[in-house]
Design a protein around this motif. Structure first.
Motif, short mmCIF file in Angstrom:
data_model
loop_
_atom_site.label_atom_id
_atom_site.label_comp_id
_atom_site.label_asym_id
_atom_site.label_seq_id
_atom_site.Cartn_x
_atom_site.Cartn_y
_atom_site.Cartn_z
N LEU A 130 -14.23 -12.30 -35.76
CA LEU A 130 -13.60 -11.18 -35.07
C LEU A 130 -14.60 -10.50 -34.13
N GLU A 131 -15.83 -10.36 -34.57
CA GLU A 131 -16.85 -9.71 -33.75
C GLU A 131 -17.15 -10.53 -32.50
N GLU A 132 -17.24 -11.86 -32.65
CA GLU A 132 -17.49 -12.72 -31.49
C GLU A 132 -16.33 -12.64 -30.50
N TYR A 133 -15.12 -12.70 -31.04
CA TYR A 133 -13.94 -12.64 -30.19
C TYR A 133 -13.89 -11.31 -29.44
N GLU A 134 -14.13 -10.21 -30.14
CA GLU A 134 -14.07 -8.90 -29.50
C GLU A 134 -15.14 -8.75 -28.42
N ALA A 135 -16.32 -9.31 -28.65
CA ALA A 135 -17.38 -9.24 -27.65
C ALA A 135 -16.99 -10.03 -26.40
N ILE A 136 -16.44 -11.22 -26.59
CA ILE A 136 -15.98 -12.04 -25.46
C ILE A 136 -14.84 -11.33 -24.74
N GLU A 137 -13.89 -10.83 -25.50
CA GLU A 137 -12.73 -10.15 -24.92
C GLU A 137 -13.17 -8.93 -24.10
N ASP A 138 -14.06 -8.12 -24.66
CA ASP A 138 -14.53 -6.93 -23.95
C ASP A 138 -15.20 -7.30 -22.63
N GLY A 139 -16.05 -8.32 -22.67
CA GLY A 139 -16.74 -8.75 -21.46
C GLY A 139 -15.79 -9.27 -20.40
N LEU A 140 -14.83 -10.08 -20.81
CA LEU A 140 -13.87 -10.65 -19.86
C LEU A 140 -12.96 -9.58 -19.28
N LEU A 141 -12.47 -8.68 -20.13
CA LEU A 141 -11.59 -7.62 -19.64
C LEU A 141 -12.34 -6.69 -18.69
N GLU A 142 -13.60 -6.45 -18.96
CA GLU A 142 -14.41 -5.63 -18.06
C GLU A 142 -14.55 -6.30 -16.70
N ARG A 143 -14.79 -7.61 -16.70
CA ARG A 143 -14.93 -8.34 -15.43
C ARG A 143 -13.61 -8.39 -14.67
N ILE A 144 -12.49 -8.56 -15.40
CA ILE A 144 -11.18 -8.56 -14.75
C ILE A 144 -10.90 -7.20 -14.14
N GLU A 145 -11.21 -6.14 -14.87
CA GLU A 145 -11.01 -4.79 -14.36
C GLU A 145 -11.87 -4.53 -13.13
N LEU A 146 -13.10 -5.02 -13.14
CA LEU A 146 -14.00 -4.87 -12.00
C LEU A 146 -13.43 -5.59 -10.77
N LEU A 147 -12.95 -6.81 -10.96
CA LEU A 147 -12.35 -7.54 -9.84
C LEU A 147 -11.15 -6.80 -9.27
N GLU A 148 -10.29 -6.29 -10.15
CA GLU A 148 -9.10 -5.57 -9.69
C GLU A 148 -9.50 -4.29 -8.97
N SER A 149 -10.52 -3.61 -9.47
CA SER A 149 -11.00 -2.39 -8.83
C SER A 149 -11.56 -2.70 -7.44
N GLN A 150 -12.34 -3.77 -7.34
CA GLN A 150 -12.88 -4.18 -6.04
C GLN A 150 -11.75 -4.53 -5.08
N ARG A 151 -10.75 -5.21 -5.57
CA ARG A 151 -9.62 -5.60 -4.73
C ARG A 151 -8.89 -4.36 -4.22
N ARG A 152 -8.68 -3.37 -5.10
CA ARG A 152 -8.00 -2.15 -4.68
C ARG A 152 -8.82 -1.38 -3.64
N SER A 153 -10.14 -1.32 -3.84
CA SER A 153 -10.97 -0.58 -2.89
C SER A 153 -11.04 -1.30 -1.54
N GLU A 154 -11.02 -2.63 -1.56
CA GLU A 154 -11.00 -3.38 -0.30
C GLU A 154 -9.68 -3.20 0.43
N GLU A 155 -8.58 -3.14 -0.33
CA GLU A 155 -7.28 -2.92 0.30
C GLU A 155 -7.19 -1.52 0.87
N GLY A 156 -7.79 -0.55 0.21
CA GLY A 156 -7.79 0.82 0.70
C GLY A 156 -8.64 1.00 1.93
#
Length: 85
Positions: A57-83
């Motif tokens: 569970l700990e390994e999964y949560e660490a991977i999940e947190d890292g991936l979700l953070e990167r996905i959120e960063l990409l989406e944030s960058q995309r929104r700021s570029e569109e703006g």
């Protein structure tokens, strides 16, 4: 390019520039989609590995947190570029 060729194709320069810009925008959009898609695929793979007992569970949560953070960063960058455009 020779002088005559340059003079004859000069009226097409704006069209060529527009086509080049469109190609660059399409390539960038494709790279962003592929990055986002790859991260989501890794998230699904991590979930499958956790369900199969290959990850704790700990390994999964660490991977999940890292991936979700990167996905959120990409989406944030995309929104700021569109703006910015």
């Amino acid at each position: 390019m020779g002088l005559v060729t340059g003079l004859l194709t000069l009226p097409l320069a704006p069209v060529s520039g527009t086509v080049w810009i469109a190609e660059q925008l399409a390539a960038q959009a494709e790279r962003e989609m592929l990055s986002d898609r790859a991260l989501r695929r890794q998230l699904v793979e991590a979930e499958r590995a956790f369900d199969a007992g290959e990850l704790t569970l700990e390994e999964y949560e660490a991977i999940e947190d890292g991936l979700l953070e990167r996905i959120e960063l990409l989406e944030s960058q995309r929104r700021s570029e569109e703006g910015a455009h």
